[in-house]
Design an enzyme around this catalytic site. Structure first.
Site, PDB file in Angstrom:
ATOM      1  N   HIS A 168       0.827  -1.203   0.000  1.00 18.65           N
ATOM      2  CA  HIS A 168       0.000   0.000   0.000  1.00 18.65           C
ATOM      3  C   HIS A 168       0.863   1.256   0.000  1.00 18.65           C
ATOM      4  O   HIS A 168       0.611   2.202  -0.754  1.00 18.65           O
ATOM      5  CB  HIS A 168      -0.932  -0.007   1.223  1.00 18.65           C
ATOM      6  CG  HIS A 168      -2.136  -0.851   1.011  1.00 18.65           C
ATOM      7  ND1 HIS A 168      -3.209  -0.868   1.886  1.00 18.65           N
ATOM      8  CD2 HIS A 168      -2.461  -1.722   0.024  1.00 18.65           C
ATOM      9  CE1 HIS A 168      -4.127  -1.703   1.446  1.00 18.65           C
ATOM     10  NE2 HIS A 168      -3.688  -2.243   0.324  1.00 18.65           N
ATOM     11  N   HIS A 184       0.803  -2.192   8.873  1.00 25.34           N
ATOM     12  CA  HIS A 184       2.198  -2.608   8.726  1.00 25.34           C
ATOM     13  C   HIS A 184       3.086  -2.024   9.826  1.00 25.34           C
ATOM     14  O   HIS A 184       2.701  -1.126  10.571  1.00 25.34           O
ATOM     15  CB  HIS A 184       2.751  -2.219   7.338  1.00 25.34           C
ATOM     16  CG  HIS A 184       2.039  -2.868   6.209  1.00 25.34           C
ATOM     17  ND1 HIS A 184       2.353  -4.129   5.775  1.00 25.34           N
ATOM     18  CD2 HIS A 184       1.029  -2.417   5.418  1.00 25.34           C
ATOM     19  CE1 HIS A 184       1.554  -4.440   4.749  1.00 25.34           C
ATOM     20  NE2 HIS A 184       0.745  -3.419   4.523  1.00 25.34           N
TER      21      HIS A 184
END
Length: 428
Positions: free
Chosen positions: A201, A295
């Site tokens: 992303h 993340h």
């Protein structure tokens, strides 16, 4: 008590003349009248058509979009890296409050980020094709060879890096429950797969933002093409062979093609640019959400570094060298994005006069009142000072581009000024 208005031009017909000729000679004409032919009065340019309210509103939106998308790119890259490190590091130890963007099924994540490169191509491809096709004057081969490959190269790097990230996560990870050797089987069984998940992303958002910024650069000074076309058509109608118009080297067919393509595609190019600016702003907002909730810090920093290095290698190193195809955005058969020449009025001279009818060129040459150039420097002035020697200007723009016309106007104004001074001394 009001005094009689004096003419701007001296009586060319003499004080003893009478009749219509005498009255016409005393009229308030702009300096340069019947003694200067149309071919000499190069300062008279065709004026632009009236601007509609709709056009003004569109240009206001375009200006706002330019301010948004063309924010200092080097500074933006530094902000990307710094934010990825600092905000992600804070989020690893101090979880941020949950918001709508923390949900993986939020509207923007499902319908924009997960297919982010598709949205980017939706705007970049037609914008690149139309803008490059216009500035190449309809040269389809040049557009396909020198401009469209940039989009294909950016797509290749997107595919290559995202696939590599997935391989790294699959090869160097393990399932939280024993007995599942692959990521797919682990996830199907409802378990979690733990691996080094480099943030796809973060990569796609930064990569897409930087590609949007670079591919949108042809819109910079796009509106000046219209002015260049108008001036160049005027120059050719009066057989003007000098000047610095970037379209001067184009042949007649290229001029006609450029005029047609510019008028036809500019509204669509503007619309696509507005969409690109809005999409780039959305990618920045979604990147903040990725920094806050998804993340680990190291996974996001690595993906950000890869995206930035990819951008730097292509748009800052590869394309500008022109050694290998493709070319940088905005390059065509003419170059319209150069800085404009600025003429400043000298403080020691009247606003519409020159030194004793002498005109100075940017290179330091002089022209006398007859329009003949003489080389040499004036009074030991430096090159920069010589470039600032001016022809008559109005609101910062030169009134004349022809030396003879400018010298004639200056001589007339100086004669008129001396006449007024003599009259003032006699009256006193």
């Amino acid at each position: 008590m009001a005094t009689k208005r004096r003419p701007l031009r001296p009586n060319l017909g003499g004080s003893g003349s009478s009749g219509p000729q005498s009255s016409n000679s005393n009229m308030n004409f702009r300096p340069g009248g019947p003694d200067i032919t149309r071919s000499e009065a190069r300062g008279t340019r065709p004026t632009a058509a009236p601007t509609s309210i709709r056009e003004i509103l569109v240009m206001g939106v375009i200006h706002l979009c330019k301010k948004t998308i063309f924010f200092n790119t080097d500074l933006k890259v530094a902000l990307y890296l710094g934010s990825l490190f600092i905000i992600s590091l804070i989020g690893d130890f101090l979880p941020f409050p949950k918001t709508y963007f923390a949900r993986s099924d939020n509207l923007f994540n499902l319908y924009f980020v997960k297919i982010g490169w598709g949205w980017t191509l939706l705007f970049v491809v037609p914008f690149t094709i139309l803008s490059s096709y216009t500035i190449t004057c309809g040269d389809m081969k040049r557009m396909l060879r020198h401009h469209l490959p940039r989009v294909l190269i950016a797509t290749f790097f997107w595919f290559f890096w995202t696939k590599l990230f997935n391989i790294v996560e699959t090869s160097y990870g393990r399932c939280t429950t024993k007995g599942y050797a692959s990521k797919s089987s682990c996830l199907k069984a409802g378990h979690l797969w733990q691996g080094f998940d480099i943030s796809g992303h973060a990569f796609i958002l930064i990569h897409s933002s930087l590609v949007l910024i670079e591919e949108a650069r042809p819109i910079i000074k796009w509106e000046t093409i219209k002015e260049h076309l108008r001036n160049e058509l005027h120059n050719r109608s009066v057989s003007e062979t000098s000047g610095s118009n970037p379209l001067r080297a184009l042949n007649e067919e290229q001029i006609r093609s450029l005029k047609f393509l510019y008028n036809r595609w500019t509204p669509i190019i503007r619309t696509l640019f507005i969409g690109m600016a809005a999409l780039q702003l959305l990618w920045d907002i979604m990147l903040v959400g990725t920094m806050l909730y998804y993340h680990r810090m190291i996974e996001k920093v690595i993906s950000g570094i890869i995206a930035i290095l990819t951008w730097y290698f292509t748009y800052r190193f590869w394309y500008p060298t022109n050694g290998l195809l493709p070319e940088a955005p905005g390059n065509g058969v003419f170059y319209y994005q150069r800085e404009s020449f600025v003429f400043k009025r000298p403080t020691h001279l009247p606003s519409c006069s020159t030194q004793a009818g002498v005109q100075v060129s940017p290179g330091g040459a002089r022209a006398n009142a007859n329009g003949q150039w003489q080389s040499g420097k004036l009074g030991g002035q430096s090159q920069q000072q010589q470039q600032q020697q001016q022809i008559p200007t109005f609101m910062g723009m030169p009134l004349f581009t022809n030396v003879k016309a400018a010298a004639s106007a200056a001589s007339l104004l100086q004669a008129e000024q001396k006449k007024r001074e003599q009259q003032a001394s006699l009256e006193s």
